[in-house]
Scaffold this active site. Structure first.
Site, mmCIF file in Angstrom:
data_model
loop_
_atom_site.group_PDB
_atom_site.id
_atom_site.type_symbol
_atom_site.label_atom_id
_atom_site.label_comp_id
_atom_site.label_asym_id
_atom_site.label_seq_id
_atom_site.Cartn_x
_atom_site.Cartn_y
_atom_site.Cartn_z
ATOM 1 N N HIS A 163 0.827 -1.215 0.000
ATOM 2 C CA HIS A 163 0.000 0.000 0.000
ATOM 3 C C HIS A 163 0.859 1.262 0.000
ATOM 4 O O HIS A 163 0.415 2.323 0.448
ATOM 5 C CB HIS A 163 -0.963 0.020 1.190
ATOM 6 C CG HIS A 163 -1.841 -1.188 1.271
ATOM 7 N ND1 HIS A 163 -3.024 -1.305 0.570
ATOM 8 C CD2 HIS A 163 -1.691 -2.352 1.952
ATOM 9 C CE1 HIS A 163 -3.571 -2.474 0.831
ATOM 10 N NE2 HIS A 163 -2.789 -3.140 1.664
ATOM 11 N N GLN A 234 -13.912 -18.293 -44.688
ATOM 12 C CA GLN A 234 -13.129 -17.549 -45.663
ATOM 13 C C GLN A 234 -11.844 -17.041 -45.010
ATOM 14 O O GLN A 234 -10.897 -16.671 -45.690
ATOM 15 C CB GLN A 234 -13.931 -16.367 -46.228
ATOM 16 C CG GLN A 234 -13.241 -15.681 -47.398
ATOM 17 C CD GLN A 234 -14.075 -14.591 -48.020
ATOM 18 O OE1 GLN A 234 -13.817 -13.414 -47.792
ATOM 19 N NE2 GLN A 234 -15.074 -14.969 -48.790
ATOM 20 N N SER A 284 14.501 19.418 -16.845
ATOM 21 C CA SER A 284 13.389 20.359 -16.835
ATOM 22 C C SER A 284 13.817 21.648 -17.524
ATOM 23 O O SER A 284 14.953 22.116 -17.343
ATOM 24 C CB SER A 284 12.949 20.659 -15.396
ATOM 25 O OG SER A 284 12.071 21.770 -15.344
ATOM 26 N N LYS A 290 16.279 19.153 -11.712
ATOM 27 C CA LYS A 290 15.419 17.979 -11.909
ATOM 28 C C LYS A 290 16.125 16.849 -12.665
ATOM 29 O O LYS A 290 16.785 17.058 -13.669
ATOM 30 C CB LYS A 290 14.155 18.367 -12.671
ATOM 31 C CG LYS A 290 13.234 19.320 -11.945
ATOM 32 C CD LYS A 290 12.636 18.705 -10.696
ATOM 33 C CE LYS A 290 11.660 17.592 -11.009
ATOM 34 N NZ LYS A 290 10.492 18.045 -11.752
#
Length: 456
Positions: A163, A234, A284, A290
């Site tokens: 979780h 077919q 970025s 970044k």
């Protein structure tokens, strides 16, 4: 640049057409694209027709040497075929017309007793088979990379999460081994799907061999590395194709699961692993600091596209009577797009794994952030082994855990101060309960079970 072959049947303005081609090229590799090229398709069509002529010779329908003459003379022009198709509105007729112009008299034996789907379906299955075989190689290479990185990180302890929350420690090698086993299953599934779709039909307009001998189908199938379809209408039954594309969707989901794991591990708050950031790369346009997991994010997006093709492939199964044409336009999209995109995704994932940067020190620091709360199950089981009812033991342990969470305390310190718990254990028993070795003691056992007798 990729040919415009996938788009010639679409009515798009030039701007949209240009955009589509650029996007396809961005997420494709030449090896896979070539399988779906017009020239490749027409060459397969020609191989089917020539191979059928070989069988016609054995049946004395065509004079001896006809297939050899056709093979020697046969040529085609993809451009010319499209020009003819604009007039006749039928791709196979356009092909036969163009090829016949090169062959001459012997061309009368082409397509004898056959219907268009005999050529189209057999070709499509050959393309799916070839595409699948390339995907098999991709997965085999990916498995090698995952295995190598799993053994490198076999003993690197990290926090396991459920979780999104800290659960109990595991090792990064075990984390990678789980992906290895998943892709090993995918390899088995893909090989089965390739076998499932590797069939040939040369049985005429409704599949009853009214105008063509079954031996022709048998010969074509054997010559082209396929199996003769036991019964066709077919067309070749589309449940085969639905299975094939469903497997591609499952593989794409496995790619995404791996990509999401990397994306989460690269989050600033986690920082346990990250994509390789090359010299000169920028993350970025606004924020120079970044380093974004753009490759893994890209894989998540590509997986969505591949999975989206499973539904139309299943809807293609239900056709009218012996055949309608509603599946045809669908397959012109999903055949190339699904295989080309998955090929690209698997190769990209392999590069990510090979160059993945791992931070064992940060993994250790993150484990310490839990302040020993991950020993809660160990303590719970030890209390039940002392004779306490599980419900009572659970309440005791949970009370200590919640105190730790609320007051940012160490679980071991709180447990040592709990009178009801402490009267159950000696100091040495407490030490054993809070020993981290239990979380890694079966690593070798699991590795042997995953990698034993796997020559990859």
């Amino acid at each position: 640049m990729m040919e415009l072959k996938f788009l010639h049947c679409l009515h798009l303005d030039s701007t949209n057409l240009h955009t589509k081609v650029i996007m396809l090229t961005r997420y494709s590799r030449k090896k896979m694209v070539d399988i779906w090229s017009s020239d490749s398709k027409y060459q397969i069509w020609l191989d089917i027709e020539v191979t059928a002529c070989e069988a016609f010779e054995k049946l004395k329908i065509a004079p001896k040497g006809t297939a050899r003459k056709i093979k020697r003379k046969a040529k085609f022009s993809s451009k010319k075929i499209l020009e003819i198709e604009k007039k006749v509105k039928h791709d196979v007729i356009a092909f036969l017309t163009n090829v016949g112009q090169f062959i001459g008299y012997e061309s009368r034996f082409l397509h004898h007793g056959m219907t268009s789907s005999d050529v189209l379906d057999t070709c499509f299955n050959i393309q799916l088979k070839r595409a699948g075989e390339l995907l098999v190689k991709d997965i085999e290479e990916l498995l090698k990379s995952i295995k190598k990185r799993a053994y490198e990180n076999k003993s690197i302890i990290c926090m396991g999460r459920s979780h999104g929350m800290h659960a109990e420690p595991t090792t990064f090698g075990l984390k990678l081994a789980s992906f290895y086993e998943e892709f090993a299953r995918n390899l088995k599934r893909l090989n089965y799907a390739i076998d499932e779709v590797s069939t040939c039909a040369v049985s005429g307009p409704v599949g009853n061999f009214a105008m063509i001998d079954p031996s022709v189908e048998k010969h074509v199938a054997k010559s082209l590395g396929l199996k003769a379809e036991s019964i066709s209408t077919q067309i070749i039954p589309r449940d085969r194709h639905a299975f094939y594309f469903s497997i591609l969707g499952i593989i794409a989901s496995s790619v995404e699961r791996f990509a999401i794991e990397i994306r989460h591990l690269q989050r600033t708050e986690v920082s346990e692993a990250e994509e390789f950031f090359s010299l000169g790369q920028k993350g970025s346009s606004a924020m120079p600091h970044k380093k974004n997991p753009i490759l893994s994010e890209n894989l998540t997006g590509l997986a969505r596209i591949i999975r989206s093709y499973t539904i139309p492939s299943m809807e293609n199964v239900a056709l009218w009577h012996e055949r309608d044409i509603s599946h045809s336009s669908v397959e012109r999209f999903i055949g190339p797009d699904a295989t080309i995109t998955l090929d690209f995704a698997l190769v990209r994932l392999n590069e990510i794994i090979k160059n993945l940067v791992v931070f064992p020190k940060q993994m250790k620091l993150n484990i310490e952030e839990s302040k020993n709360l991950f020993f809660s199950q160990s303590l719970l089981l030890a209390l039940t082994e002392k004779g306490l009812a599980r419900e009572k033991a659970y309440k005791l342990v949970q009370a200590c855990a919640l105190t730790c969470l609320q007051r940012n305390l160490n679980f071991l310190d709180v447990v040592r101060k709990d009178k009801e718990i402490n009267k159950q254990f000696s100091s040495s028993e407490i030490r054993r309960i809070f020993d981290t070795k239990k979380f890694t003691k079966e690593t070798n056992f699991i590795f042997k079970r995953v990698f034993k007798n796997k020559n990859r």
